[in-house]
Scaffold this active site. Structure first.
Site, PDB file in Angstrom:
ATOM      1  N   GLU A 145      -0.002  -2.742  -4.167  1.00 54.80           N
ATOM      2  CA  GLU A 145      -1.222  -1.938  -4.078  1.00 54.80           C
ATOM      3  C   GLU A 145      -1.030  -0.594  -4.776  1.00 54.80           C
ATOM      4  O   GLU A 145      -0.569   0.367  -4.180  1.00 54.80           O
ATOM      5  CB  GLU A 145      -1.616  -1.710  -2.614  1.00 54.80           C
ATOM      6  CG  GLU A 145      -2.958  -1.010  -2.480  1.00 54.80           C
ATOM      7  CD  GLU A 145      -3.371  -0.776  -1.040  1.00 54.80           C
ATOM      8  OE1 GLU A 145      -4.576  -0.601  -0.804  1.00 54.80           O
ATOM      9  OE2 GLU A 145      -2.492  -0.763  -0.168  1.00 54.80           O
ATOM     10  N   HIS A 172      -4.282   3.009  -6.657  1.00 60.63           N
ATOM     11  CA  HIS A 172      -4.612   3.275  -5.269  1.00 60.63           C
ATOM     12  C   HIS A 172      -5.567   4.464  -5.322  1.00 60.63           C
ATOM     13  O   HIS A 172      -6.533   4.437  -6.075  1.00 60.63           O
ATOM     14  CB  HIS A 172      -3.370   3.515  -4.410  1.00 60.63           C
ATOM     15  CG  HIS A 172      -3.681   3.527  -2.951  1.00 60.63           C
ATOM     16  ND1 HIS A 172      -3.657   4.669  -2.191  1.00 60.63           N
ATOM     17  CD2 HIS A 172      -4.089   2.536  -2.119  1.00 60.63           C
ATOM     18  CE1 HIS A 172      -4.030   4.386  -0.947  1.00 60.63           C
ATOM     19  NE2 HIS A 172      -4.291   3.100  -0.864  1.00 60.63           N
TER      20      HIS A 172
END
Length: 416
Positions: A145, A172
């Site tokens: 992520e 992110h």
């Protein structure tokens, strides 16, 4: 007395009917979940293992851990058949130790699967998910992520794929040297690349080539549209909801939903209250509203589950943890969703996308890896060495340069 008796009988019959319908919907939901794997796009339990135990799995027991949205009994109760676990590290690791921190999160996911082989099996392909489902185990997949985790390196991207990473969220909540994040749409952060830089396009193409899913959760709207235009494979939103229901910039606008449909991608719906109602409070019905809206705009074929459990501070009433997935399925059935539509959302859509990403990978089998590095000027900073770039002298974090940079920074703050 006669009227009271009639009223009592009517109330009893009504209660019996309601209870009978509820039991019927529950049985139907559980049957569908027994026939089709529930695949969730995003869970941050690995970050909780970092926060609470510094990744020391010997210090915890996933059967008895109760301070998280996720544990093994909850997974079983929720009929969770496959989970993309997030290998997440915060944006403040960028330009520092993001790669190391991310590798440690990849490692803890592998070790979690190894520690509980009776529950988990590691998965790196669409076929692995189906095999795990047949074995009544939960398939463990890895999604990284945040593009800051690859440190602007295609070599790092490829090695992470070899370690089992199957999606990369391009950003992110911070820009990287090659792509803008969602905060630029709120004006709280400045766009740097007008979406994707040229190197950002290289990253997308290399992900297509190696078979890694491109995740557009957390990117700016411009990046969403650019990637949908250039990607050779379908994309995913691993944990995002519908902007028209809750106008938060982390959510997906209707025109993008339609383009996701055109490109055969998937939006895996997030359960975080702030993205569900744009308020601190939400309930299960509000989440179902996002399912209904996306189905209305682009059809059931682009919908999935992306709970974001253990990555958010607030979740809806009725969806308190991963054990509650069947209740959401029941609500969708109550709203008139067909069995096929439910099966699509549970897992068939993600499996279709995954297979197509693998097909594109196989079709590009003869294409050599991209080894053109990002331009030095786009990544140069006091803590990065320059080895390999021609006509440069590596001076990152040397005793002579770093104090100068620090002094100039402090001086700038004083003058401002």
């Amino acid at each position: 007395m006669t009227m009271d008796l009639i009223r009592t009988v009517c109330l009893m019959l009504c209660a019996f009917t309601v209870n009978s319908i509820a039991n019927e919907l529950k049985d139907r939901a559980l049957k569908l979940m027994a026939e089709t794997p529930l695949i969730d796009g995003h869970n941050d339990l690995p970050w909780q293992l970092r926060n609470k135990f510094n990744n020391q799995l010997n210090e915890t027991n996933l059967y008895t851990l109760n301070s998280t949205h996720t544990n093994i009994p909850k997974i079983k109760a929720g009929h969770l058949s496959a989970q993309f676990w997030a290998a997440y590290v915060p944006c403040d690791t960028q330009y520092k130790d993001a790669v190391r921190q991310t590798l440690e999160q990849i490692d803890v996911i592998h070790r979690m699967c190894q520690k509980y082989p009776e529950v988990f099996t590691f998965a790196a392909s669409s076929q692995d998910i189906e095999d795990a489902f047949k074995q009544n185990k939960t398939a463990c997949l890895i999604g990284v992520e945040g593009g800051h985790s690859i440190d602007s390196s295609l070599g790092t991207l490829r090695l992470m794929y070899q370690l089992g990473v199957r999606y990369l969220t391009l950003t992110h909540s911070c820009n990287t040297p090659w792509v803008d994040n969602w905060l630029v749409d709120t004006d709280s952060e400045t766009a740097v690349h007008d979406g994707l830089s040229e190197f950002g396009k290289q990253v997308v193409f290399e992900m297509n080539r190696i078979g890694m899913l491109v995740d557009l959760a957390h990117v700016s709207e411009k990046v969403m549209k650019q990637v949908l235009e250039i990607s050779k494979a379908p994309i995913i939103f691993s944990h995002s909801s519908a902007y028209s229901i809750c106008p938060h910039k982390r959510n997906v606008p209707d025109d993008v939903l339609r383009e996701v449909k055109n490109k055969n991608g998937i939006v895996m719906i997030n359960f975080y209250n702030d993205y569900v109602t744009c308020q601190k409070a939400a309930n299960l019905s509000h989440v179902a509203d996002h399912f209904d809206h996306i189905k209305k705009v682009a059809g059931s074929s682009i919908i999935g589950f992306g709970g974001d459990y253990d990555g958010v501070p607030r979740v809806p009433d009725g969806l308190e943890d991963v054990s509650k997935y069947p209740d959401l399925v029941i609500e969708l059935l109550r709203r008139g969703w067909t069995d096929d539509e439910i099966k699509d959302a549970l897992g068939r859509n993600l499996l279709r996308v995954f297979r197509e990403v693998e097909r594109v990978r196989d079709s590009l089998n003869g294409v050599t890896p991209d080894d053109v590095p990002i331009p030095l000027k786009e990544v140069q900073n006091p803590c990065r060495t320059n080895y390999g770039y021609p006509d440069t002298q590596s001076s990152a974090c040397t005793p002579s340069l770093y104090p100068l940079v620090l002094a100039l920074t402090l001086l700038t703050k004083i003058l401002v």
